[in-house]
Design a protein around this motif. Structure first.
Motif, PDB file in Angstrom:
ATOM      1  N   GLY A  87      83.561 -49.084  14.845  1.00  0.00           N
ATOM      2  CA  GLY A  87      84.803 -48.938  14.105  1.00  0.00           C
ATOM      3  C   GLY A  87      84.791 -47.763  13.151  1.00  0.00           C
ATOM      4  N   THR A  88      83.729 -46.991  13.132  1.00  0.00           N
ATOM      5  CA  THR A  88      83.588 -45.811  12.275  1.00  0.00           C
ATOM      6  C   THR A  88      82.483 -44.955  12.856  1.00  0.00           C
ATOM      7  OG1 THR A  88      83.313 -45.054   9.980  1.00  0.00           O
ATOM      8  CG2 THR A  88      81.911 -46.882  10.710  1.00  0.00           C
ATOM      9  N   ALA A  89      82.160 -43.845  12.181  1.00  0.00           N
ATOM     10  CA  ALA A  89      81.141 -42.927  12.688  1.00  0.00           C
ATOM     11  C   ALA A  89      79.849 -43.068  11.891  1.00  0.00           C
ATOM     12  CB  ALA A  89      81.638 -41.494  12.623  1.00  0.00           C
ATOM     13  N   SER A  90      78.732 -43.033  12.587  1.00  0.00           N
ATOM     14  CA  SER A  90      77.436 -42.978  11.911  1.00  0.00           C
ATOM     15  C   SER A  90      77.174 -41.548  11.455  1.00  0.00           C
ATOM     16  CB  SER A  90      76.328 -43.455  12.849  1.00  0.00           C
ATOM     17  OG  SER A  90      76.235 -42.588  13.975  1.00  0.00           O
ATOM     18  N   ASP A  91      76.200 -41.376  10.558  1.00  0.00           N
ATOM     19  CA  ASP A  91      75.840 -40.037  10.107  1.00  0.00           C
ATOM     20  C   ASP A  91      74.338 -39.988   9.862  1.00  0.00           C
ATOM     21  OD1 ASP A  91      75.376 -41.196   7.519  1.00  0.00           O
ATOM     22  OD2 ASP A  91      77.505 -40.941   7.058  1.00  0.00           O
ATOM     23  N   GLU A  92      73.843 -38.879   9.328  1.00  0.00           N
ATOM     24  CA  GLU A  92      72.408 -38.722   9.138  1.00  0.00           C
ATOM     25  C   GLU A  92      71.857 -39.715   8.123  1.00  0.00           C
ATOM     26  OE1 GLU A  92      71.419 -34.727   8.217  1.00  0.00           O
ATOM     27  OE2 GLU A  92      72.074 -33.918  10.146  1.00  0.00           O
ATOM     28  N   THR A  93      72.666 -40.059   7.123  1.00  0.00           N
ATOM     29  CA  THR A  93      72.218 -41.017   6.111  1.00  0.00           C
ATOM     30  C   THR A  93      72.328 -42.447   6.625  1.00  0.00           C
ATOM     31  OG1 THR A  93      72.919 -39.545   4.333  1.00  0.00           O
ATOM     32  CG2 THR A  93      72.599 -41.871   3.766  1.00  0.00           C
ATOM     33  N   ASN A  94      73.384 -42.751   7.326  1.00  0.00           N
ATOM     34  CA  ASN A  94      73.631 -44.100   7.843  1.00  0.00           C
ATOM     35  C   ASN A  94      73.621 -44.059   9.363  1.00  0.00           C
ATOM     36  OD1 ASN A  94      74.372 -45.414   5.163  1.00  0.00           O
ATOM     37  ND2 ASN A  94      75.885 -43.761   5.265  1.00  0.00           N
ATOM     38  N   ALA A  95      72.433 -44.258   9.946  1.00  0.00           N
ATOM     39  CA  ALA A  95      72.314 -44.219  11.398  1.00  0.00           C
ATOM     40  C   ALA A  95      73.142 -45.314  12.059  1.00  0.00           C
ATOM     41  CB  ALA A  95      70.849 -44.357  11.800  1.00  0.00           C
ATOM     42  N   PHE A  96      73.329 -46.417  11.344  1.00  0.00           N
ATOM     43  CA  PHE A  96      74.228 -47.468  11.821  1.00  0.00           C
ATOM     44  C   PHE A  96      75.336 -47.640  10.798  1.00  0.00           C
ATOM     45  CE2 PHE A  96      75.632 -51.908  11.633  1.00  0.00           C
ATOM     46  CZ  PHE A  96      76.167 -52.031  12.905  1.00  0.00           C
ATOM     47  N   ALA A  97      76.555 -47.607  11.248  1.00  0.00           N
ATOM     48  CA  ALA A  97      77.696 -47.807  10.365  1.00  0.00           C
ATOM     49  C   ALA A  97      78.701 -48.698  11.067  1.00  0.00           C
ATOM     50  CB  ALA A  97      78.334 -46.465   9.991  1.00  0.00           C
ATOM     51  N   ALA A  98      79.340 -49.570  10.315  1.00  0.00           N
ATOM     52  CA  ALA A  98      80.316 -50.484  10.893  1.00  0.00           C
ATOM     53  C   ALA A  98      81.495 -50.634   9.940  1.00  0.00           C
ATOM     54  CB  ALA A  98      79.686 -51.849  11.159  1.00  0.00           C
ATOM     55  N   ARG A  99      82.670 -50.668  10.485  1.00  0.00           N
ATOM     56  CA  ARG A  99      83.897 -50.901   9.724  1.00  0.00           C
ATOM     57  C   ARG A  99      84.624 -52.054  10.414  1.00  0.00           C
ATOM     58  NH1 ARG A  99      86.410 -47.139   6.337  1.00  0.00           N
ATOM     59  NH2 ARG A  99      88.536 -47.700   5.714  1.00  0.00           N
TER      60      ARG A  99
END
Length: 475
Positions: free
Chosen positions: A134-146
């Protein structure tokens, strides 16, 4: 609009029909055949090196290095070889194409470095660099969820699981952080976990910048500490709290703090050598010497029993409590000495009603109740008995104090019964016992006891009032 000179599509290289073209069905069929190979791409294998002799119609292969065969040997490695209508065609796959390898049950993707293993599919994905739900991961947050909610549930035994569910979080070492951070408007408000060490802590913040530790669980002992609340307690109380294996209820903690505060204010605390609240919240707490935690704790002997929030009970025959403290040590090298016992119950008068006395050696400190008259008497720094008269009841707080070389005063519930002439001759070094004098034992219940240097009447009254308030409180 497609330019007139274009012969095929830009990405999949599908041939276009041209204006005025004869036999348009040939071009259309070629495009459809290419689509049949690339859309929902599935290959038989990527490891078969020898050109198959009789593959199924429509079979698709990724050509490996070192491929052999009349047609395959001329194909570039990594290309797609398709068998149809008795012949082979080569298809150049576009970058980003995903292919499912049937004989490995794995999913591949084509990148600049060739085919890359994405993982088993469709039930496994390994070594992803990032995953967003539901969102994009990034270098800081390899897993992200919305999302609105999330559910984790155990796999049942019927499904081949254990029925258990354990969520494991791990950090590299003790100085690292492993925590759950709770935010409001992207600003931290609460954090729980192993924050900078291996104790479990709960921290709170009003603004995400200033943090205050609210709770700590010691990793070695499992003891709970409330740093914010305990910071309000007196240093002596905080020292006592560290020795409790099971912390008392907060109400009891504050009563202990009030007790110590009152004794400090009255000048009594500094004169005590030992103070026991035997009517403790548990047996370990009842044995602690509050004045000097870690030294001269009570040792139950011969079956003296503990009753929660009531005290230790003797049996009148052999049970007693060893203070490990001598009369000489309690007096701190001087002649002035005081001692007291809070008798919560006195069930059987009998011949020996000694609340406190020597275990062995010379009798230079003892407290006794007369079984027939209720008279209270004591020896303090002498072998001569001083009789103070009858106490109003055979229960309560009995205490004695020597404040000069020739007199001793007896007290009941903080009030002086009388002062008796008693010449000081010295103190012995043997241990002092509760509910015992030599071979005489008492069947009563001790709720509190103390020993120390001599106290004046106003100090004895303050000590009694502080003990009464502590013992009679709830919780």
């Amino acid at each position: 609009m497609i330019p007139a000179e274009s012969q095929s599509s830009a990405r999949l290289d599908l041939p276009y029909l041209q204006a005025g073209q004869m036999q348009k069905h040939v071009t259309l069929n070629e495009a459809l055949t290419r689509l049949d190979a690339l859309v929902q791409c599935a290959v038989v294998s990527r490891s078969v090196a020898a050109q198959p002799a009789a593959p199924d119609d429509g079979a698709l292969y990724i050509v490996p290095k070192g491929a052999t065969g009349a047609v395959w040997s001329a194909m570039a490695p990594g290309g797609l070889a398709r068998f149809e209508a008795g012949g082979w065609t080569v298809i150049a796959p576009p970058p980003g194409l995903r292919a499912f390898v049937v004989d490995e049950q794995r999913l591949l993707v084509l990148g600049d470095d060739g085919w890359t293993d994405v993982g088993a599919a469709p039930d496994r994905l390994d070594n992803l660099q990032g995953l967003g739900v539901g969102t994009a991961s990034d270098e800081t947050n390899a897993f992200a969820a919305r999302l609105d909610s999330a559910l984790w549930t155990a796999r049942s035994e019927g499904e081949g699981g254990t029925g258990d569910l354990r969520y494991v979080l791990n950090k590299e070492g003790g100085a690292k952080v492993l925590s759950l951070l709770f935010q409001s408007g992207w600003s931290g408000r609460a954090e729980i976990g192993l924050v900078g060490d291996d104790d479990l802590v709960l921290k709170m913040s009003p603004d995400g910048e200033a943090w205050r530790e609210a709770l700590r669980v010691d990793r070695q002992t499992g003891r709970l500490a409330f740093p914010v609340m305990d910071a309000l307690l007196r240093p002596a109380t905080q020292e006592v709290l560290t020795t409790f294996e099971t912390p008392p209820a907060r109400a009891r903690t504050f009563r202990i703090d009030d007790l110590i505060s009152a004794l400090e204010a009255a000048g009594v605390w500094a004169r005590l050598g030992a103070l026991y609240l035997t009517a403790g919240h548990d047996e370990q707490a009842a044995r602690i010497n509050l004045k000097a935690p870690g030294s001269n704790g009570l040792v139950p002997m011969n079956g003296s029993t503990f009753v929660t929030k009531t005290g230790y009970v003797g049996n009148g025959a052999s049970a007693w409590l060893d203070t490990g403290l001598s009369a000489a040590a309690a007096a701190d090298g001087g002649p002035w000495l005081a001692a007291g016992v809070w008798l919560a119950a006195n069930p059987s008068p009998g011949s020996g009603q000694f609340l406190l006395g020597p275990v062995a050696g010379a009798e230079t400190l003892s407290l006794a109740l007369n079984p027939s008259t209720g008279g209270f008497s004591a020896r303090v720094g002498t072998t001569t008995l001083a009789n103070f008269g009858a106490a109003p009841t055979a229960r309560g707080h009995f205490a004695v104090s020597r404040t000069d070389a020739s007199h001793v005063t007896g007290f009941h519930n903080g009030l002086p019964l009388s002062t008796q002439v008693s010449a000081f001759t010295g103190y012995g070094d043997g241990h002092t016992g509760l509910l015992r004098r030599f071979n005489s034992y008492h069947a009563g219940t001790v709720a509190a006891a103390w020993l120390g240097q001599g106290l004046e009447p106003h100090q004895m009254s303050a000590l009694h009032d502080a003990l009464a308030s502590c013992l009679n409180g709830a919780g």
